[in-house]
Design a protein around this motif. Structure first.
Motif, PDB file in Angstrom:
ATOM      1  N   HIS A  66       0.857  -1.188   0.000  1.00 40.96           N
ATOM      2  CA  HIS A  66       0.000   0.000   0.000  1.00 40.96           C
ATOM      3  C   HIS A  66       0.893   1.236   0.000  1.00 40.96           C
ATOM      4  O   HIS A  66       1.944   1.269   0.651  1.00 40.96           O
ATOM      5  N   ASP A  67       0.447   2.269  -0.708  1.00 41.62           N
ATOM      6  CA  ASP A  67       1.363   3.385  -0.972  1.00 41.62           C
ATOM      7  C   ASP A  67       1.857   4.074   0.296  1.00 41.62           C
ATOM      8  O   ASP A  67       2.974   4.599   0.324  1.00 41.62           O
ATOM      9  N   ASP A  68       1.050   4.059   1.369  1.00 41.86           N
ATOM     10  CA  ASP A  68       1.505   4.734   2.583  1.00 41.86           C
ATOM     11  C   ASP A  68       2.649   3.993   3.274  1.00 41.86           C
ATOM     12  O   ASP A  68       3.332   4.576   4.123  1.00 41.86           O
ATOM     13  N   HIS A  69       2.886   2.742   2.912  1.00 44.06           N
ATOM     14  CA  HIS A  69       3.986   1.974   3.505  1.00 44.06           C
ATOM     15  C   HIS A  69       5.225   1.937   2.617  1.00 44.06           C
ATOM     16  O   HIS A  69       6.300   1.571   3.088  1.00 44.06           O
ATOM     17  N   VAL A  70       5.071   2.298   1.341  1.00 41.68           N
ATOM     18  CA  VAL A  70       6.188   2.152   0.395  1.00 41.68           C
ATOM     19  C   VAL A  70       6.530   3.422  -0.361  1.00 41.68           C
ATOM     20  O   VAL A  70       7.472   3.425  -1.164  1.00 41.68           O
ATOM     21  N   ASP A  71       5.809   4.520  -0.117  1.00 41.17           N
ATOM     22  CA  ASP A  71       6.009   5.692  -0.977  1.00 41.17           C
ATOM     23  C   ASP A  71       7.411   6.269  -0.880  1.00 41.17           C
ATOM     24  O   ASP A  71       7.926   6.848  -1.836  1.00 41.17           O
ATOM     25  N   ALA A  72       8.082   6.088   0.269  1.00 41.06           N
ATOM     26  CA  ALA A  72       9.438   6.627   0.436  1.00 41.06           C
ATOM     27  C   ALA A  72      10.524   5.588   0.171  1.00 41.06           C
ATOM     28  O   ALA A  72      11.712   5.880   0.330  1.00 41.06           O
ATOM     29  N   ALA A  73      10.140   4.371  -0.251  1.00 41.97           N
ATOM     30  CA  ALA A  73      11.131   3.298  -0.371  1.00 41.97           C
ATOM     31  C   ALA A  73      12.230   3.584  -1.390  1.00 41.97           C
ATOM     32  O   ALA A  73      13.421   3.416  -1.079  1.00 41.97           O
ATOM     33  N   PRO A  74      11.905   4.011  -2.621  1.00 42.18           N
ATOM     34  CA  PRO A  74      13.001   4.276  -3.565  1.00 42.18           C
ATOM     35  C   PRO A  74      13.962   5.359  -3.081  1.00 42.18           C
ATOM     36  O   PRO A  74      15.182   5.218  -3.219  1.00 42.18           O
ATOM     37  N   ALA A  75      13.412   6.424  -2.504  1.00 46.09           N
ATOM     38  CA  ALA A  75      14.280   7.513  -2.023  1.00 46.09           C
ATOM     39  C   ALA A  75      15.124   7.062  -0.844  1.00 46.09           C
ATOM     40  O   ALA A  75      16.306   7.433  -0.735  1.00 46.09           O
ATOM     41  N   LEU A  76      14.552   6.264   0.048  1.00 43.14           N
ATOM     42  CA  LEU A  76      15.323   5.779   1.197  1.00 43.14           C
ATOM     43  C   LEU A  76      16.412   4.815   0.741  1.00 43.14           C
ATOM     44  O   LEU A  76      17.539   4.844   1.265  1.00 43.14           O
ATOM     45  N   ALA A  77      16.094   3.978  -0.231  1.00 41.36           N
ATOM     46  CA  ALA A  77      17.107   3.071  -0.759  1.00 41.36           C
ATOM     47  C   ALA A  77      18.262   3.842  -1.379  1.00 41.36           C
ATOM     48  O   ALA A  77      19.443   3.492  -1.199  1.00 41.36           O
ATOM     49  N   GLU A  78      17.919   4.899  -2.111  1.00 44.39           N
ATOM     50  CA  GLU A  78      18.971   5.713  -2.728  1.00 44.39           C
ATOM     51  C   GLU A  78      19.821   6.410  -1.672  1.00 44.39           C
ATOM     52  O   GLU A  78      21.045   6.494  -1.794  1.00 44.39           O
ATOM     53  N   ALA A  79      19.172   6.880  -0.609  1.00 36.72           N
ATOM     54  CA  ALA A  79      19.897   7.614   0.430  1.00 36.72           C
ATOM     55  C   ALA A  79      20.804   6.709   1.255  1.00 36.72           C
ATOM     56  O   ALA A  79      21.847   7.158   1.748  1.00 36.72           O
ATOM     57  N   THR A  80      20.405   5.460   1.427  1.00 38.58           N
ATOM     58  CA  THR A  80      21.133   4.560   2.334  1.00 38.58           C
ATOM     59  C   THR A  80      21.929   3.479   1.624  1.00 38.58           C
ATOM     60  O   THR A  80      22.780   2.831   2.251  1.00 38.58           O
ATOM     61  N   GLY A  81      21.641   3.252   0.348  1.00 42.82           N
ATOM     62  CA  GLY A  81      22.283   2.166  -0.370  1.00 42.82           C
ATOM     63  C   GLY A  81      21.759   0.795  -0.018  1.00 42.82           C
ATOM     64  O   GLY A  81      22.341  -0.221  -0.412  1.00 42.82           O
ATOM     65  N   ALA A  82      20.645   0.726   0.705  1.00 41.37           N
ATOM     66  CA  ALA A  82      20.118  -0.548   1.188  1.00 41.37           C
ATOM     67  C   ALA A  82      19.178  -1.178   0.165  1.00 41.37           C
ATOM     68  O   ALA A  82      18.437  -0.467  -0.519  1.00 41.37           O
ATOM     69  N   PRO A  83      19.159  -2.499   0.105  1.00 36.22           N
ATOM     70  CA  PRO A  83      18.179  -3.170  -0.753  1.00 36.22           C
ATOM     71  C   PRO A  83      16.792  -3.141  -0.130  1.00 36.22           C
ATOM     72  O   PRO A  83      16.640  -3.130   1.092  1.00 36.22           O
ATOM     73  N   VAL A  84      15.779  -3.116  -0.993  1.00 40.31           N
ATOM     74  CA  VAL A  84      14.384  -3.128  -0.567  1.00 40.31           C
ATOM     75  C   VAL A  84      13.805  -4.511  -0.866  1.00 40.31           C
ATOM     76  O   VAL A  84      14.089  -5.103  -1.916  1.00 40.31           O
ATOM     77  N   TYR A  85      12.981  -5.014   0.061  1.00 39.63           N
ATOM     78  CA  TYR A  85      12.376  -6.341  -0.096  1.00 39.63           C
ATOM     79  C   TYR A  85      10.866  -6.249   0.055  1.00 39.63           C
ATOM     80  O   TYR A  85      10.358  -5.551   0.939  1.00 39.63           O
ATOM     81  N   LEU A  86      10.146  -7.025  -0.795  1.00 40.06           N
ATOM     82  CA  LEU A  86       8.686  -7.061  -0.781  1.00 40.06           C
ATOM     83  C   LEU A  86       8.237  -8.411  -1.312  1.00 40.06           C
ATOM     84  O   LEU A  86       8.828  -8.937  -2.263  1.00 40.06           O
ATOM     85  N   ASN A  87       7.172  -8.970  -0.733  1.00 41.27           N
ATOM     86  CA  ASN A  87       6.616 -10.190  -1.295  1.00 41.27           C
ATOM     87  C   ASN A  87       6.065  -9.890  -2.693  1.00 41.27           C
ATOM     88  O   ASN A  87       5.273  -8.964  -2.865  1.00 41.27           O
ATOM     89  N   PRO A  88       6.459 -10.656  -3.717  1.00 42.33           N
ATOM     90  CA  PRO A  88       6.067 -10.331  -5.087  1.00 42.33           C
ATOM     91  C   PRO A  88       4.570 -10.445  -5.364  1.00 42.33           C
ATOM     92  O   PRO A  88       4.101  -9.937  -6.389  1.00 42.33           O
ATOM     93  N   ALA A  89       3.817 -11.068  -4.469  1.00 38.83           N
ATOM     94  CA  ALA A  89       2.362 -11.098  -4.650  1.00 38.83           C
ATOM     95  C   ALA A  89       1.752  -9.700  -4.598  1.00 38.83           C
ATOM     96  O   ALA A  89       0.621  -9.496  -5.051  1.00 38.83           O
ATOM     97  N   ASP A  90       2.504  -8.739  -4.050  1.00 36.20           N
ATOM     98  CA  ASP A  90       2.020  -7.354  -3.994  1.00 36.20           C
ATOM     99  C   ASP A  90       2.449  -6.524  -5.201  1.00 36.20           C
ATOM    100  O   ASP A  90       2.346  -5.290  -5.178  1.00 36.20           O
ATOM    101  N   ALA A  91       2.886  -7.186  -6.252  1.00 35.74           N
ATOM    102  CA  ALA A  91       3.315  -6.454  -7.455  1.00 35.74           C
ATOM    103  C   ALA A  91       2.265  -5.479  -7.980  1.00 35.74           C
ATOM    104  O   ALA A  91       2.602  -4.344  -8.344  1.00 35.74           O
ATOM    105  N   PRO A  92       0.972  -5.842  -8.027  1.00 32.70           N
ATOM    106  CA  PRO A  92      -0.012  -4.870  -8.536  1.00 32.70           C
ATOM    107  C   PRO A  92      -0.094  -3.600  -7.686  1.00 32.70           C
ATOM    108  O   PRO A  92      -0.276  -2.498  -8.220  1.00 32.70           O
ATOM    109  N   LEU A  93       0.043  -3.742  -6.368  1.00 34.07           N
ATOM    110  CA  LEU A  93       0.000  -2.571  -5.492  1.00 34.07           C
ATOM    111  C   LEU A  93       1.271  -1.738  -5.617  1.00 34.07           C
ATOM    112  O   LEU A  93       1.223  -0.500  -5.580  1.00 34.07           O
ATOM    113  N   TRP A  94       2.413  -2.401  -5.780  1.00 35.27           N
ATOM    114  CA  TRP A  94       3.666  -1.670  -5.996  1.00 35.27           C
ATOM    115  C   TRP A  94       3.576  -0.842  -7.274  1.00 35.27           C
ATOM    116  O   TRP A  94       3.999   0.310  -7.309  1.00 35.27           O
ATOM    117  N   GLU A  95       3.009  -1.424  -8.313  1.00 30.85           N
ATOM    118  CA  GLU A  95       2.882  -0.711  -9.590  1.00 30.85           C
ATOM    119  C   GLU A  95       1.982   0.507  -9.446  1.00 30.85           C
ATOM    120  O   GLU A  95       2.233   1.549 -10.071  1.00 30.85           O
TER     121      GLU A  95
END
Length: 209
Positions: A66-95
């Motif tokens: 859901h967007d309120d849990h992932v909206d900052a994920a790309p920016a946080l990954a870029e800032a920290t260099g950390a990998p992001v993990y998500l169950n792939p069944a949530d692909a439609p919501l990520w998109e």
């Protein structure tokens, strides 16, 4: 420094099915003074990075997409260099949240992550979302449930990609099997315990009919 749990509350919106709501989210950091794992990247990458305070971020684990849990994920990954993990069944919501952005690395049931000598165990708990996952930390007597279980019962299942009988089954099979004293760190609001919520299972089922 022993392993500690740190909560950062961030504010923003949740949008799905044509509606938008103001929400406050709990972002969780588990670690010591050297390294941390971040659970959920909600709304404000800068605020989360400030709480990380220069420590190594081992991983950014997403309870669901859901967007309120992932909206900052790309920016946080870029800032920290950390990998992001998500169950792939949530692909439609990520998109929906990040159109055209590649899916994070896959989370799978039973997968483990190590931080500061402590193990987090991934358990798949669909219902609130198809890929919803919780993170069990036996050393801390804690579980991080995202929006699967709250103080007062299961997470919402009235919107797309959710299902009430499925979330009750997930809570019953995975969460209620944990020791009753296990602390439940939720995606919104206050903590609870497995023992405080378990007696109400039949009430949830009755409410769902």
């Amino acid at each position: 420094m022993a392993v500690e749990v740190q909560k950062v509350v961030t504010s923003g919106t949740f949008s799905l099915d044509g509606g938008t709501w103001d929400v406050d989210n709990n972002v969780w950091l588990i670690g010591d003074d050297q390294q941390v794992i971040v659970i959920d990247a909600a709304h404000d990458a800068a605020a989360i990075a400030d709480a990380v305070a220069g420590r190594e971020v081992v991983a950014i684990l997403l309870t669901h997409a859901h967007d309120d849990h992932v909206d900052a994920a790309p920016a946080l990954a870029e800032a920290t260099g950390a990998p992001v993990y998500l169950n792939p069944a949530d692909a439609p919501l990520w998109e929906l949240a990040h159109p055209g952005v590649p899916l994070p690395a896959p989370l799978t049931d039973g997968q483990t992550f190590e931080v500061a000598g402590t193990t987090l165990v991934v358990r798949h708990t669909p219902g609130h979302a198809p890929g919803a996952s919780v993170f069990v930390v036996p050393d801390l007597g804690a579980v991080f449930t995202g929006d699967t279980l709250f103080q007062g019962g299961p997470g919402a299942t009235g919107r797309s990609f959710s299902d009430f009988p499925t979330i009750v089954d997930s809570i019953t099979d995975v969460l209620l099997a944990l020791p009753p004293e296990t602390v439940v760190h939720t995606g919104h609001g206050d903590d609870t315990t497995i023992g405080a919520e378990a007696p109400h299972r039949q009430e949830w089922i009755d409410r769902g009919h």
